[in-house]
Design a protein around this motif. Structure first.
Motif, short mmCIF file in Angstrom:
data_model
loop_
_atom_site.label_atom_id
_atom_site.label_comp_id
_atom_site.label_asym_id
_atom_site.label_seq_id
_atom_site.Cartn_x
_atom_site.Cartn_y
_atom_site.Cartn_z
N ASP A 43 -30.18 -28.00 -10.10
CA ASP A 43 -29.38 -27.17 -9.20
C ASP A 43 -29.40 -25.71 -9.64
N PRO A 44 -29.40 -24.79 -8.68
CA PRO A 44 -29.34 -23.36 -9.05
C PRO A 44 -28.00 -23.04 -9.68
N ARG A 45 -27.97 -21.99 -10.47
CA ARG A 45 -26.71 -21.57 -11.09
C ARG A 45 -26.74 -20.07 -11.35
N TRP A 46 -25.53 -19.50 -11.36
CA TRP A 46 -25.39 -18.08 -11.66
C TRP A 46 -25.43 -17.89 -13.17
N TYR A 72 -33.22 -10.88 -19.81
CA TYR A 72 -34.40 -10.03 -19.80
C TYR A 72 -34.51 -9.33 -18.45
N GLY A 73 -35.31 -8.29 -18.40
CA GLY A 73 -35.59 -7.62 -17.15
C GLY A 73 -36.58 -8.43 -16.33
N GLY A 74 -36.65 -8.15 -15.06
CA GLY A 74 -37.59 -8.85 -14.18
C GLY A 74 -37.45 -8.36 -12.77
N LEU A 75 -37.95 -9.16 -11.84
CA LEU A 75 -37.89 -8.82 -10.42
C LEU A 75 -37.29 -9.97 -9.63
N CYS A 76 -36.54 -9.62 -8.60
CA CYS A 76 -35.98 -10.62 -7.68
C CYS A 76 -37.14 -11.28 -6.93
N SER A 77 -37.10 -12.60 -6.85
CA SER A 77 -38.18 -13.31 -6.15
C SER A 77 -38.13 -13.13 -4.64
N GLN A 78 -37.01 -12.68 -4.10
CA GLN A 78 -36.87 -12.47 -2.66
C GLN A 78 -37.27 -11.05 -2.24
N CYS A 79 -36.58 -10.07 -2.82
CA CYS A 79 -36.75 -8.69 -2.35
C CYS A 79 -37.53 -7.80 -3.32
N GLY A 80 -37.79 -8.29 -4.52
CA GLY A 80 -38.55 -7.51 -5.49
C GLY A 80 -37.72 -6.48 -6.24
N LEU A 97 -29.07 -15.35 -9.74
CA LEU A 97 -29.10 -16.76 -9.39
C LEU A 97 -30.40 -17.33 -9.92
N TYR A 98 -30.29 -18.35 -10.77
CA TYR A 98 -31.45 -18.95 -11.43
C TYR A 98 -31.72 -20.34 -10.84
N TRP A 99 -32.97 -20.57 -10.45
CA TRP A 99 -33.41 -21.86 -9.92
C TRP A 99 -34.28 -22.52 -11.00
N PRO A 100 -33.74 -23.48 -11.76
CA PRO A 100 -34.48 -24.06 -12.89
C PRO A 100 -35.77 -24.78 -12.53
N CYS A 127 -31.71 -11.57 -7.23
CA CYS A 127 -30.66 -10.59 -7.48
C CYS A 127 -29.36 -11.09 -6.86
N GLU A 128 -28.26 -10.47 -7.19
CA GLU A 128 -26.96 -10.93 -6.69
C GLU A 128 -26.90 -10.88 -5.16
N LYS A 129 -27.47 -9.85 -4.58
CA LYS A 129 -27.42 -9.70 -3.12
C LYS A 129 -28.20 -10.82 -2.43
N CYS A 130 -29.42 -11.06 -2.83
CA CYS A 130 -30.23 -12.12 -2.23
C CYS A 130 -29.70 -13.50 -2.61
N GLY A 131 -29.24 -13.63 -3.83
CA GLY A 131 -28.76 -14.90 -4.33
C GLY A 131 -27.51 -15.39 -3.62
N GLU A 132 -26.68 -14.47 -3.14
CA GLU A 132 -25.42 -14.88 -2.50
C GLU A 132 -25.67 -15.73 -1.27
#
Length: 72
Positions: A10-13, A18-26, A36-39, A46-51
């Motif tokens: 299950d995903p979790r907050w 580390y730094g990185g890029l959002c998988s949705q919006c970059g 939001l992490y999807w194991p 990012c928080e905006k896309c993850g919500e």
């Protein structure tokens, strides 16, 4: 309390380590950001896309729990 049984994939907050890029919006992610992490796929949002993804997940999990007879 969550309305569903917690599963390993299950995903979790979490707080980014580390730094990185959002998988949705970059968008650029920085250590300490709430993400939001999807194991299963090891992707982050990012928080905006993850919500919106989180709300969708919670809704689907509750539906699945209800249909399996777990809530009532």
């Amino acid at each position: 309390m969550r309305p569903w049984t917690r599963m390993k994939g299950d995903p979790r907050w979490i707080e980014a380590k580390y730094g990185g890029l959002c998988s949705q919006c970059g968008a650029e992610l920085h250590p300490g950001d709430r993400i939001l992490y999807w194991p299963r796929t090891r992707t982050v949002m990012c928080e905006k896309c993850g919500e919106s993804a989180w709300q969708r997940f919670v809704s689907e999990a509750a539906d699945e729990e209800f249909m399996s007879g777990g809530l009532f």
